[in-house]
Design an enzyme around this catalytic site. Structure first.
Site, PDB file in Angstrom:
ATOM      1  CD  GLU A 175      -1.312  -2.378   2.058  1.00 34.36           C
ATOM      2  OE1 GLU A 175      -2.107  -3.098   2.682  1.00 34.36           O
ATOM      3  OE2 GLU A 175      -0.071  -2.587   2.026  1.00 34.36           O
ATOM      4  CD  GLU A 202      16.633 -29.040  -0.903  1.00 35.01           C
ATOM      5  OE1 GLU A 202      17.596 -29.595  -1.462  1.00 35.01           O
ATOM      6  OE2 GLU A 202      16.575 -27.808  -0.739  1.00 35.01           O
ATOM      7  N   GLY A 248      15.568 -38.026   0.531  1.00 31.39           N
ATOM      8  CA  GLY A 248      15.519 -39.084  -0.461  1.00 31.39           C
ATOM      9  C   GLY A 248      14.146 -39.734  -0.504  1.00 31.39           C
ATOM     10  N   PRO A 249      14.027 -40.855  -1.229  1.00 29.67           N
ATOM     11  CG  PRO A 249      14.312 -42.412  -2.935  1.00 29.67           C
ATOM     12  CD  PRO A 249      15.089 -41.517  -2.013  1.00 29.67           C
ATOM     13  CG  ASP A 295      23.535 -36.653  -1.847  1.00 27.62           C
ATOM     14  OD1 ASP A 295      24.106 -37.593  -2.417  1.00 27.62           O
ATOM     15  OD2 ASP A 295      22.315 -36.423  -1.962  1.00 27.62           O
ATOM     16  NE  ARG A 322      25.385 -22.623  -4.992  1.00 24.75           N
ATOM     17  CZ  ARG A 322      25.159 -23.938  -4.848  1.00 24.75           C
ATOM     18  NH1 ARG A 322      25.377 -24.525  -3.691  1.00 24.75           N
ATOM     19  NH2 ARG A 322      24.682 -24.641  -5.849  1.00 24.75           N
TER      20      ARG A 322
END
Length: 372
Positions: A54, A303, A305-306, A207, A214
């Protein structure tokens, strides 16, 4: 309200979309000011801590040397009437003296709850509420869920190949990423949008991610690890970067009791442990989400895994799904096959409000699971 009102409100909603990813945990809001049927000012909430929609719209009018007095203001969410990082928008509106304010939806937050609408009406401004309300609520669904339930909005994100593989069986610098650079850049926007990023311990071991958006300037999400047996290595990059971005390890009390030295070393690294002491045979996901809500986390990006992704889907805890699909077929060179763990789902899950977007040769499919 007529067709012109709807046209201007939809324009305000499109403006509001520009703030997504920059304003959280605030809602994305757009505002348009009209006089004699002509748009004379527009604005949206651009970044957290900055001027609200506004105020930006009123300033836009004045930049054009046009007075908003007597015009109609279209705003996608009830104007705030409290002092926060900025002053109350209702005061700015009263100073601008519009004759009419059209609001898409009330703000359900405790500090709002119709107070802004009441303040404008008490000042003699004609206020109309409810135009494009469904669209406005959908735009800020995470904000509304948190305000109304105290629970965070859960986004599941993964990248996969055409044959459903989430990773290479043997990773190296040339075979590390499933998705392309444009997709990964978009995924970092997701990280900047949320208050927490969550993975399972298997992802950490496989991982060694940092889970930091980033570019790393600005807001830093809480990094959450589901680690029921406390297997996180002390050399994990998550623990080495705690001073840059906080880490919360969610575990079980029996694991804490059985690993006193490891617990002590984790604490020295600066990470926080959250142990669930009861219901050890049941899922700890609701416990974790409740705790994140208590900490003020409005959105969490999963994020994992399966196994972790499937757990959220099986328990009906996912609010949004975002899948990046790369034009690759890995066959035996692929790992983390989505199809097999997903077969644990007793029923299929459809998506609504589906969006498909291209990132080079990749595509992103996003939507919201249809809940019965």
């Amino acid at each position: 309200m007529d067709m012109q009102d709807e046209k201007f409100m939809r324009s305000a909603l499109k403006l509001a979309e520009r703030g997504i990813g920059s304003v959280e945990p605030n809602p994305a809001v757009g505002c348009i000011i009209v006089k004699a049927g002509q748009l004379v000012g527009k604005g949206y909430h651009k970044k957290y801590g900055g001027p609200h929609a506004e105020v930006n719209a009123i300033d836009d009018c004045r930049t054009l040397s046009i007075k908003p007095e007597g015009g109609t203001m279209y705003v996608t969410l009830e104007p705030c009437c409290h002092h926060g990082k900025t002053g109350p928008c209702t005061e700015a509106i009263l100073d601008a003296k519009p004759a009419r304010v059209v609001i898409a939806t009330p703000d359900p937050s405790e500090h709002a709850g119709g107070k802004g609408i009441e303040q404008l009406r008490n000042a003699g401004i004609q206020v109309e509420v409810g135009l494009c309300e469904d669209e406005a609520r959908r735009l800020n669904a995470p904000f509304f869920k948190y305000a109304e339930t105290g629970r965070c909005w859960v986004v599941l994100k993964w990248a996969q190949t055409l044959d459903g593989k989430l990773a290479y069986a043997e990773q190296n610098e040339l075979q590390r990423w499933i998705s392309n650079e444009l997709s990964r850049k978009d995924a970092h926007k997701l990280r900047r949008r949320v208050g927490a990023v969550l993975v399972g311990i298997d992802t950490v071991l496989a991982d060694d991610p940092m889970l930091i958006p980033r570019p790393s300037k600005g807001k830093k999400p809480l990094r959450v690890v589901l680690d029921n047996t406390l297997r996180i290595p002390l050399k994990a990059r998550l623990l080495r970067t705690v001073k840059t971005c906080p880490v919360l390890i969610c575990t079980r009390q029996d694991a804490v009791d059985a690993n006193a030295k490891h617990v002590e070393r984790i604490g020295k690294r600066g990470a926080e442990l959250l142990a669930q002491g009861e219901g050890l045979e049941t899922s700890n996901l609701p416990f974790v989400l409740d705790e994140l809500g208590r900490r003020g986390v409005q959105q969490v990006l999963v994020e994992g895994g399966p196994k972790v992704l499937t757990s959220f889907l099986k328990e009906g805890l996912a609010d949004e799904v975002c899948v990046y699909i790369a034009p690759k077929i890995l066959g035996a060179e692929g790992a983390a096959y989505v199809g097999e763990p997903m077969a644990e789902l007793s029923t299929g899950i459809g998506l609504e409000y589906v969006e498909v977007k291209s990132f080079g040769e990749d595509i992103r499919i996003s939507g919201r699971p249809i809940k019965s």
